[in-house]
Design an enzyme around this catalytic site. Structure first.
Site, PDB file in Angstrom:
ATOM      1  N   ASP A   1       0.505  -1.724   0.289  1.00 54.59           N
ATOM      2  CA  ASP A   1      -0.251   0.108  -0.049  1.00 54.59           C
ATOM      3  C   ASP A   1       1.038   1.306   0.397  1.00 54.59           C
ATOM      4  O   ASP A   1       1.950   1.617   0.710  1.00 54.59           O
ATOM      5  CB  ASP A   1      -1.093  -0.152   1.301  1.00 54.59           C
ATOM      6  CG  ASP A   1      -2.025   1.261   1.265  1.00 54.59           C
ATOM      7  OD1 ASP A   1      -3.167   0.731   0.656  1.00 54.59           O
ATOM      8  OD2 ASP A   1      -1.423   1.992   1.220  1.00 54.59           O
TER       9      ASP A   1
ATOM     10  N   HIS B   1      -9.940  -4.685  -3.154  1.00 52.49           N
ATOM     11  CA  HIS B   1      -8.281  -5.134  -2.434  1.00 52.49           C
ATOM     12  C   HIS B   1      -9.266  -5.493  -1.279  1.00 52.49           C
ATOM     13  O   HIS B   1      -9.484  -5.102  -0.944  1.00 52.49           O
ATOM     14  CB  HIS B   1      -8.304  -4.123  -2.612  1.00 52.49           C
ATOM     15  CG  HIS B   1      -8.716  -2.600  -2.709  1.00 52.49           C
ATOM     16  ND1 HIS B   1      -9.170  -1.888  -3.242  1.00 52.49           N
ATOM     17  CD2 HIS B   1      -8.414  -1.825  -0.835  1.00 52.49           C
ATOM     18  CE1 HIS B   1      -9.760  -1.086  -2.650  1.00 52.49           C
ATOM     19  NE2 HIS B   1      -8.990  -0.469  -1.790  1.00 52.49           N
TER      20      HIS B   1
ATOM     21  N   HIS C   1      -7.093  -5.605   2.470  1.00 54.96           N
ATOM     22  CA  HIS C   1      -5.889  -4.655   2.819  1.00 54.96           C
ATOM     23  C   HIS C   1      -5.753  -5.875   3.647  1.00 54.96           C
ATOM     24  O   HIS C   1      -6.367  -6.800   4.549  1.00 54.96           O
ATOM     25  CB  HIS C   1      -6.340  -3.518   4.034  1.00 54.96           C
ATOM     26  CG  HIS C   1      -7.133  -3.008   3.307  1.00 54.96           C
ATOM     27  ND1 HIS C   1      -6.065  -1.477   2.880  1.00 54.96           N
ATOM     28  CD2 HIS C   1      -8.371  -1.961   2.485  1.00 54.96           C
ATOM     29  CE1 HIS C   1      -6.264  -0.726   2.515  1.00 54.96           C
ATOM     30  NE2 HIS C   1      -8.179  -0.553   2.381  1.00 54.96           N
TER      31      HIS C   1
HETATM   32  P1  AMP Z   1      -9.745   1.713   0.434  1.00 52.78           P
HETATM   33  O1  AMP Z   1      -9.745   2.750   0.807  1.00 52.78           O
HETATM   34  O2  AMP Z   1     -10.122   0.714   1.373  1.00 52.78           O
HETATM   35  O3  AMP Z   1     -10.345   2.049  -0.957  1.00 52.78           O
HETATM   36  O4  AMP Z   1      -8.034   1.462   0.312  1.00 52.78           O
HETATM   37  C1  AMP Z   1      -7.179   2.309  -0.679  1.00 52.78           C
HETATM   38  C2  AMP Z   1      -6.213   2.272  -0.847  1.00 52.78           C
HETATM   39  O5  AMP Z   1      -5.600   2.024  -1.922  1.00 52.78           O
HETATM   40  C3  AMP Z   1      -5.290   3.298   0.076  1.00 52.78           C
HETATM   41  O6  AMP Z   1      -5.232   2.190   1.453  1.00 52.78           O
HETATM   42  C4  AMP Z   1      -4.303   3.891  -0.563  1.00 52.78           C
HETATM   43  O7  AMP Z   1      -3.534   4.365   0.510  1.00 52.78           O
HETATM   44  C5  AMP Z   1      -4.082   2.041  -1.338  1.00 52.78           C
HETATM   45  N1  AMP Z   1      -2.742   3.471  -3.051  1.00 52.78           N
HETATM   46  C6  AMP Z   1      -4.071   4.340  -3.705  1.00 52.78           C
HETATM   47  N2  AMP Z   1      -3.279   4.310  -4.318  1.00 52.78           N
HETATM   48  C7  AMP Z   1      -2.638   3.455  -4.581  1.00 52.78           C
HETATM   49  C8  AMP Z   1      -1.264   3.157  -5.720  1.00 52.78           C
HETATM   50  N3  AMP Z   1      -0.939   3.367  -6.691  1.00 52.78           N
HETATM   51  N4  AMP Z   1      -0.738   1.869  -5.216  1.00 52.78           N
HETATM   52  C9  AMP Z   1      -0.897   1.668  -3.627  1.00 52.78           C
HETATM   53  N5  AMP Z   1      -1.945   1.899  -2.741  1.00 52.78           N
HETATM   54  C10 AMP Z   1      -2.615   2.439  -3.163  1.00 52.78           C
END
Ligand code: AMP
Ligand code: ZN
Length: 128
Positions: A29, A96, A98
């Site tokens: 992440d 996704h 986590h």
């Molecule tokens: P959510 O709120 O569950 O949709 O979480 C989205 C997650 O994606 C967050 O923890 C972000 O930090 C992560 N994220 C967003 N863009 C990227 C990226 N380009 N590469 C890796 N993680 C990302």
């Protein structure tokens, strides 16, 4: 479709890849909650729990088990919390999972309470 996770899967955007197979990609992440915060994402675009199929979910959780072993070995984590947001609270609209490593005294309290209705009232709504 303008999806950042699809772009990462197609190598149109960089990422810190940890594991990859035909079905999933595991990456770090970009804004980690704790050290070693990983995301498991299916290569096919699913929005969230509403539309993902059970075979893919099964594979995602198999990989989650593998990653738990890996994180314990490499980062000496004390625990692992799995979260997965759907619709409200979901920033990226590509499914996704986590994987958030936990460390003793990390100060994270996922179970922090908001003010809730009575359990009986909610129980009756769900069963009604
Ligand atoms: P959510 O709120 O569950 O949709 O979480 C989205 C997650 O994606 C967050 O923890 C972000 O930090 C992560 N994220 C967003 N863009 C990227 C990226 N380009 N590469 C890796 N993680 C990302
Ligand atoms: Zn996507």
């Amino acid at each position: 479709m303008d999806c950042i996770f699809c772009k990462i899967i197609k190598n149109e955007m960089p990422s810190y890849k940890i594991y990859e197979d035909d079905i999933v990609l595991v990456m770090m992440d970009i804004d980690p909650t704790t050290d070693g915060h990983l995301l498991i994402i299916p290569k096919k675009h699913y929005v969230n729990l509403s539309d993902i199929d059970l075979d893919t979910l099964n594979h995602i959780y198999k990989i989650a088990k593998d990653m738990y072993i890996l994180l314990k070995e490499k980062l000496n984590i004390d625990g692992l919390t799995l979260t997965q947001n759907n619709d409200y609270g979901q920033e990226v609209k590509h499914y996704h999972l986590h994987l958030v490593p936990r460390y003793k005294n990390d100060g994270i309290h996922f179970s922090k309470r908001i003010e809730t209705s009575s359990i009986e009232e909610i129980y009756n709504k769900i069963n009604g």
